[in-house]
Structures are given as structure tokens and as C-alpha cells.
Design a protein around this motif. Structure first.
Motif, PDB file in Angstrom:
ATOM      1  N   PHE A 171       0.849  -1.176   0.000  1.00  0.00           N
ATOM      2  CA  PHE A 171       0.000   0.000   0.000  1.00  0.00           C
ATOM      3  C   PHE A 171       0.890   1.233   0.000  1.00  0.00           C
ATOM      4  O   PHE A 171       1.872   1.309   0.741  1.00  0.00           O
ATOM      5  N   HIS A 172       0.547   2.224  -0.824  1.00  0.00           N
ATOM      6  CA  HIS A 172       1.233   3.498  -0.833  1.00  0.00           C
ATOM      7  C   HIS A 172       0.309   4.545  -1.455  1.00  0.00           C
ATOM      8  O   HIS A 172      -0.237   4.315  -2.536  1.00  0.00           O
ATOM      9  N   ASP A 173       0.157   5.675  -0.771  1.00  0.00           N
ATOM     10  CA  ASP A 173      -0.710   6.754  -1.246  1.00  0.00           C
ATOM     11  C   ASP A 173      -2.115   6.242  -1.578  1.00  0.00           C
ATOM     12  O   ASP A 173      -2.732   6.685  -2.553  1.00  0.00           O
ATOM     13  N   GLY A 174      -2.602   5.313  -0.773  1.00  0.00           N
ATOM     14  CA  GLY A 174      -3.939   4.783  -0.958  1.00  0.00           C
ATOM     15  C   GLY A 174      -4.082   3.786  -2.082  1.00  0.00           C
ATOM     16  O   GLY A 174      -5.209   3.375  -2.395  1.00  0.00           O
ATOM     17  N   VAL A 175      -2.984   3.374  -2.680  1.00  0.00           N
ATOM     18  CA  VAL A 175      -3.006   2.461  -3.816  1.00  0.00           C
ATOM     19  C   VAL A 175      -2.408   1.126  -3.415  1.00  0.00           C
ATOM     20  O   VAL A 175      -1.337   1.079  -2.810  1.00  0.00           O
ATOM     21  N   SER A 176      -3.090   0.051  -3.760  1.00  0.00           N
ATOM     22  CA  SER A 176      -2.587  -1.287  -3.508  1.00  0.00           C
ATOM     23  C   SER A 176      -1.955  -1.849  -4.766  1.00  0.00           C
ATOM     24  O   SER A 176      -2.432  -1.605  -5.879  1.00  0.00           O
ATOM     25  N   THR A 177      -0.893  -2.625  -4.582  1.00  0.00           N
ATOM     26  CA  THR A 177      -0.153  -3.172  -5.710  1.00  0.00           C
ATOM     27  C   THR A 177       0.230  -4.618  -5.427  1.00  0.00           C
ATOM     28  O   THR A 177       0.729  -4.927  -4.352  1.00  0.00           O
ATOM     29  N   ILE A 178      -0.014  -5.490  -6.398  1.00  0.00           N
ATOM     30  CA  ILE A 178       0.525  -6.840  -6.416  1.00  0.00           C
ATOM     31  C   ILE A 178       1.606  -6.854  -7.479  1.00  0.00           C
ATOM     32  O   ILE A 178       1.354  -6.461  -8.626  1.00  0.00           O
ATOM     33  N   TYR A 179       2.804  -7.316  -7.148  1.00  0.00           N
ATOM     34  CA  TYR A 179       3.960  -7.009  -7.973  1.00  0.00           C
ATOM     35  C   TYR A 179       4.257  -7.985  -9.100  1.00  0.00           C
ATOM     36  O   TYR A 179       4.855  -7.577 -10.104  1.00  0.00           O
ATOM     37  N   SER A 180       3.883  -9.226  -8.999  1.00  0.00           N
ATOM     38  CA  SER A 180       4.251 -10.193 -10.022  1.00  0.00           C
ATOM     39  C   SER A 180       3.027 -10.709 -10.767  1.00  0.00           C
ATOM     40  O   SER A 180       1.915 -10.755 -10.231  1.00  0.00           O
ATOM     41  N   ALA A 181       3.252 -11.118 -12.017  1.00  0.00           N
ATOM     42  CA  ALA A 181       2.177 -11.689 -12.820  1.00  0.00           C
ATOM     43  C   ALA A 181       1.648 -12.976 -12.201  1.00  0.00           C
ATOM     44  O   ALA A 181       0.450 -13.262 -12.279  1.00  0.00           O
ATOM     45  N   SER A 182       2.521 -13.745 -11.579  1.00  0.00           N
ATOM     46  CA  SER A 182       2.113 -14.990 -10.944  1.00  0.00           C
ATOM     47  C   SER A 182       1.169 -14.743  -9.772  1.00  0.00           C
ATOM     48  O   SER A 182       0.234 -15.511  -9.547  1.00  0.00           O
ATOM     49  N   GLU A 183       1.404 -13.676  -9.031  1.00  0.00           N
ATOM     50  CA  GLU A 183       0.608 -13.370  -7.853  1.00  0.00           C
ATOM     51  C   GLU A 183      -0.716 -12.682  -8.194  1.00  0.00           C
ATOM     52  O   GLU A 183      -1.714 -12.862  -7.479  1.00  0.00           O
ATOM     53  N   LYS A 184      -0.710 -11.866  -9.244  1.00  0.00           N
ATOM     54  CA  LYS A 184      -1.942 -11.196  -9.657  1.00  0.00           C
ATOM     55  C   LYS A 184      -2.990 -12.232 -10.026  1.00  0.00           C
ATOM     56  O   LYS A 184      -2.724 -13.197 -10.706  1.00  0.00           O
ATOM     57  N   GLY A 185      -4.211 -12.001  -9.563  1.00  0.00           N
ATOM     58  CA  GLY A 185      -5.290 -12.948  -9.782  1.00  0.00           C
ATOM     59  C   GLY A 185      -5.397 -14.006  -8.709  1.00  0.00           C
ATOM     60  O   GLY A 185      -6.429 -14.675  -8.605  1.00  0.00           O
ATOM     61  N   ARG A 186      -4.354 -14.182  -7.908  1.00  0.00           N
ATOM     62  CA  ARG A 186      -4.374 -15.149  -6.814  1.00  0.00           C
ATOM     63  C   ARG A 186      -4.270 -14.476  -5.452  1.00  0.00           C
ATOM     64  O   ARG A 186      -4.847 -14.964  -4.481  1.00  0.00           O
TER      65      ARG A 186
END
Length: 115
Positions: A51-66
């Protein structure tokens, strides 16, 4: 000034799910970073989500969606929901905060994905 405690790890079968929690003491501002890292055996620690400045981030393609990161400001708690877990997700997962006063780490919680 900031104390982080992770929980929720454990042993799960491939395809299973876990929700990790990070209990936060101290104030985390929107300009600060609140992160999940993980470190697999024999490998370097890597960032998973933040989380940063109210924005959430998932960093890898493998993790996104899971994986999904969420935060409950009222309870001062951060979560990492992990679905469809794979053996490659096996690691110690750490909560991390970066603020204007310093860098803080939790003790880590073990996640093991195995049949």
C-alpha cells in the motif's frame, strides 16, 4: 514507533488458501509504505504487495489474480489473501513498513504449500 506482528501462516495443500494478517501498532500515513515481503529457502527476500498513497499493488504476474492485499484502518490491520497456492509460494512472509521515521519488520510467518 511502529511494531508489526504477522500471523496466519501454516501448511496447506496446493490449490488451498490462506489469509495472512499483519497487526500494526503506530500510525501509518498515506505517504508511508506498508508492504508484504516473502523469502523462500535459500533465496533473497522479495516484495509481494504494498500500500502506498492509498493504492494497492501486487507485484508479479504470478501473484496477480491469486493474491489480494487489503487494509482495515479502524483495526490498524493489513491482510494478504492468498488463493490457489502453489509450492513456489512456500516462504516466510513478512510485514514491512517504511515511514519517515524508519524501516520496520515483523517476525515473519511460515507458509508451506505441499502435498
Amino acid at each position: 514507533q511502529v511494531h508489526l506482528v504477522e500471523s496466519g501462516g501454516g501448511l496447506v495443500q496446493p490449490g488451498g488458501s490462506l489469509r495472512l494478517t499483519c497487526a500494526v501498532s503506530g500510525i501509518i500515513a498515506t505517504t508511508d509504505y506498508l508492504n508484504w515481503y516473502r523469502q523462500a529457502p535459500g533465496l533473497a527476500r522479495e516484495v509481494v504487495a504494498s500500500f502506498h498513497d492509498g493504492v494497492s499493488t501486487i507485484y508479479s504476474a504470478s501473484e496477480k489474480g491469486r493474491f489480494t492485499i487489503s487494509r482495515d484502518n479502524a483495526e490498524n490491520t493489513m491482510y494478504l489473501q492468498m488463493n490457489s497456492l502453489k509450492p513456489e509460494d512456500t516462504a516466510v512472509y513478512y510485514c514491512n513498513a517504511i515511514t519517515r521515521t524508519g524501516v520496520y519488520w515483523g517476525q515473519g510467518t511460515q507458509v508451506t504449500v505441499s502435498s
